[in-house]
Design a protein around this motif. Structure first.
Motif, PDB file in Angstrom:
ATOM      1  N   MET A   1       1.908 -21.293  -7.731  1.00  0.00           N
ATOM      2  CA  MET A   1       2.514 -20.196  -8.313  1.00  0.00           C
ATOM      3  C   MET A   1       2.488 -18.847  -7.342  1.00  0.00           C
ATOM      4  N   ASN A   2       3.629 -18.045  -6.876  1.00  0.00           N
ATOM      5  CA  ASN A   2       3.370 -17.109  -5.959  1.00  0.00           C
ATOM      6  C   ASN A   2       3.074 -15.777  -6.435  1.00  0.00           C
ATOM      7  N   ALA A   3       2.673 -14.953  -5.657  1.00  0.00           N
ATOM      8  CA  ALA A   3       1.963 -13.752  -6.416  1.00  0.00           C
ATOM      9  C   ALA A   3       2.854 -12.995  -6.960  1.00  0.00           C
ATOM     10  N   TYR A   4       4.020 -12.970  -6.960  1.00  0.00           N
ATOM     11  CA  TYR A   4       5.254 -12.117  -7.468  1.00  0.00           C
ATOM     12  C   TYR A   4       5.248 -12.649  -8.804  1.00  0.00           C
ATOM     13  N   ARG A   5       5.045 -13.910  -9.179  1.00  0.00           N
ATOM     14  CA  ARG A   5       5.274 -14.267 -10.846  1.00  0.00           C
ATOM     15  C   ARG A   5       3.759 -14.153 -11.357  1.00  0.00           C
ATOM     16  N   SER A   6       2.803 -14.045 -10.422  1.00  0.00           N
ATOM     17  CA  SER A   6       1.281 -13.996 -11.198  1.00  0.00           C
ATOM     18  C   SER A   6       1.154 -12.463 -11.732  1.00  0.00           C
ATOM     19  N   LYS A   7       1.802 -11.524 -11.199  1.00  0.00           N
ATOM     20  CA  LYS A   7       1.519 -10.158 -11.669  1.00  0.00           C
ATOM     21  C   LYS A   7       2.367 -10.017 -12.981  1.00  0.00           C
ATOM     22  N   PRO A   8       1.405  -9.180 -13.834  1.00  0.00           N
ATOM     23  CA  PRO A   8       2.235  -8.891 -15.228  1.00  0.00           C
ATOM     24  C   PRO A   8       3.203  -7.572 -14.946  1.00  0.00           C
ATOM     25  N   LEU A   9       3.864  -7.315 -16.084  1.00  0.00           N
ATOM     26  CA  LEU A   9       4.865  -6.459 -16.098  1.00  0.00           C
ATOM     27  C   LEU A   9       4.218  -5.112 -16.308  1.00  0.00           C
ATOM     28  N   GLN A  10       4.656  -4.064 -15.342  1.00  0.00           N
ATOM     29  CA  GLN A  10       4.347  -2.858 -15.677  1.00  0.00           C
ATOM     30  C   GLN A  10       4.747  -1.944 -16.737  1.00  0.00           C
ATOM     31  N   PHE A  11       6.060  -2.334 -16.955  1.00  0.00           N
ATOM     32  CA  PHE A  11       6.667  -1.616 -18.102  1.00  0.00           C
ATOM     33  C   PHE A  11       7.039  -2.532 -19.157  1.00  0.00           C
ATOM     34  N   PRO A  12       7.090  -2.359 -20.243  1.00  0.00           N
ATOM     35  CA  PRO A  12       7.193  -3.055 -21.778  1.00  0.00           C
ATOM     36  C   PRO A  12       8.676  -3.106 -21.940  1.00  0.00           C
ATOM     37  N   TRP A  13       9.278  -3.957 -21.443  1.00  0.00           N
ATOM     38  CA  TRP A  13      10.778  -4.146 -21.512  1.00  0.00           C
ATOM     39  C   TRP A  13      11.239  -4.493 -22.812  1.00  0.00           C
ATOM     40  N   PRO A  14      10.475  -5.611 -23.600  1.00  0.00           N
ATOM     41  CA  PRO A  14      11.275  -6.046 -24.860  1.00  0.00           C
ATOM     42  C   PRO A  14      11.371  -5.087 -25.805  1.00  0.00           C
ATOM     43  N   PRO A  15      10.495  -4.180 -26.013  1.00  0.00           N
ATOM     44  CA  PRO A  15      10.729  -3.046 -27.088  1.00  0.00           C
ATOM     45  C   PRO A  15      11.739  -2.185 -26.781  1.00  0.00           C
ATOM     46  N   VAL A  16      11.817  -1.873 -25.315  1.00  0.00           N
ATOM     47  CA  VAL A  16      13.020  -1.083 -24.966  1.00  0.00           C
ATOM     48  C   VAL A  16      14.311  -1.641 -25.199  1.00  0.00           C
ATOM     49  N   LEU A  17      14.434  -2.952 -24.925  1.00  0.00           N
ATOM     50  CA  LEU A  17      15.669  -3.540 -24.822  1.00  0.00           C
ATOM     51  C   LEU A  17      16.014  -4.043 -26.532  1.00  0.00           C
ATOM     52  N   TYR A  18      15.256  -4.109 -27.249  1.00  0.00           N
ATOM     53  CA  TYR A  18      15.561  -4.232 -28.480  1.00  0.00           C
ATOM     54  C   TYR A  18      15.964  -2.954 -29.212  1.00  0.00           C
ATOM     55  N   GLY A  19      15.344  -1.628 -28.890  1.00  0.00           N
ATOM     56  CA  GLY A  19      15.665  -0.698 -29.486  1.00  0.00           C
ATOM     57  C   GLY A  19      17.035  -0.109 -28.793  1.00  0.00           C
ATOM     58  N   LEU A  20      17.294  -0.281 -27.562  1.00  0.00           N
ATOM     59  CA  LEU A  20      18.558   0.050 -26.982  1.00  0.00           C
ATOM     60  C   LEU A  20      19.679  -0.877 -27.723  1.00  0.00           C
ATOM     61  N   ALA A  21      19.378  -2.174 -27.976  1.00  0.00           N
ATOM     62  CA  ALA A  21      20.365  -2.996 -28.804  1.00  0.00           C
ATOM     63  C   ALA A  21      20.644  -2.460 -30.098  1.00  0.00           C
ATOM     64  N   PHE A  22      19.633  -1.929 -30.835  1.00  0.00           N
ATOM     65  CA  PHE A  22      19.810  -1.405 -32.192  1.00  0.00           C
ATOM     66  C   PHE A  22      20.584  -0.257 -32.146  1.00  0.00           C
ATOM     67  N   VAL A  23      20.286   0.843 -31.172  1.00  0.00           N
ATOM     68  CA  VAL A  23      21.065   1.936 -31.235  1.00  0.00           C
ATOM     69  C   VAL A  23      22.675   1.740 -30.890  1.00  0.00           C
ATOM     70  N   CYS A  24      22.816   0.851 -29.831  1.00  0.00           N
ATOM     71  CA  CYS A  24      24.193   0.408 -29.452  1.00  0.00           C
ATOM     72  C   CYS A  24      24.932  -0.131 -30.765  1.00  0.00           C
ATOM     73  N   ALA A  25      24.333  -1.046 -31.492  1.00  0.00           N
ATOM     74  CA  ALA A  25      24.885  -1.488 -32.671  1.00  0.00           C
ATOM     75  C   ALA A  25      25.178  -0.559 -33.850  1.00  0.00           C
ATOM     76  N   PHE A  26      24.276   0.253 -33.890  1.00  0.00           N
ATOM     77  CA  PHE A  26      24.462   1.335 -35.048  1.00  0.00           C
ATOM     78  C   PHE A  26      25.426   2.241 -34.468  1.00  0.00           C
ATOM     79  N   LEU A  27      25.549   2.580 -33.356  1.00  0.00           N
ATOM     80  CA  LEU A  27      26.716   3.646 -32.842  1.00  0.00           C
ATOM     81  C   LEU A  27      28.142   2.954 -32.804  1.00  0.00           C
ATOM     82  N   LEU A  28      28.183   1.703 -32.393  1.00  0.00           N
ATOM     83  CA  LEU A  28      29.393   0.897 -32.427  1.00  0.00           C
ATOM     84  C   LEU A  28      29.851   0.967 -33.947  1.00  0.00           C
ATOM     85  N   GLY A  29      28.972   0.623 -34.534  1.00  0.00           N
ATOM     86  CA  GLY A  29      29.392   0.336 -36.130  1.00  0.00           C
ATOM     87  C   GLY A  29      29.787   1.613 -36.734  1.00  0.00           C
ATOM     88  N   GLU A  30      29.392   2.773 -36.200  1.00  0.00           N
ATOM     89  CA  GLU A  30      29.655   4.202 -36.731  1.00  0.00           C
ATOM     90  C   GLU A  30      31.039   4.491 -36.249  1.00  0.00           C
TER      91      GLU A  30
END
Length: 89
Positions: A1-30
């Motif tokens: 395993m190379n050093a790039y893959r062994s480093k943890p993420l510094q930014f929590p992407w999953p909650p941000v992406l889920y929140g962005l998808a929720f906001v986009c779906a809400f706005l598109l529905g409205e």
């Protein structure tokens, strides 16, 4: 395993992406969505409660399995083991 893959993420992407998808779906529905009939009956509440209980139960099962395996439950941290049992089968 190379050093790039062994480093943890510094930014929590999953909650941000889920929140962005929720906001986009809400706005598109409205903005562009046709009026959707709403379920204001006890049947709708029962289905919603059952789905919520199932989701929370699955989440608790997954967290318990990860903790028993000795790995992290945080998605932006480096894992210690690959878990292939429980809900991750």
């Amino acid at each position: 395993m190379n050093a790039y893959r062994s480093k943890p993420l510094q930014f929590p992407w999953p909650p941000v992406l889920y929140g962005l998808a929720f906001v986009c779906a809400f706005l598109l529905g409205e903005i562009a969505g046709p009026p959707v009939p709403r379920m204001h009956t006890a049947f709708g509440w029962i289905i919603g409660a059952a789905l919520t209980v199932a989701a929370v139960g699955l989440d608790i099962w997954a967290i318990k399995t990860l903790l028993e395996s000795g790995t992290t439950i945080m998605p932006h941290r480096e894992t210690a083991h690959l878990v292939t049992r429980g809900p991750f089968r």
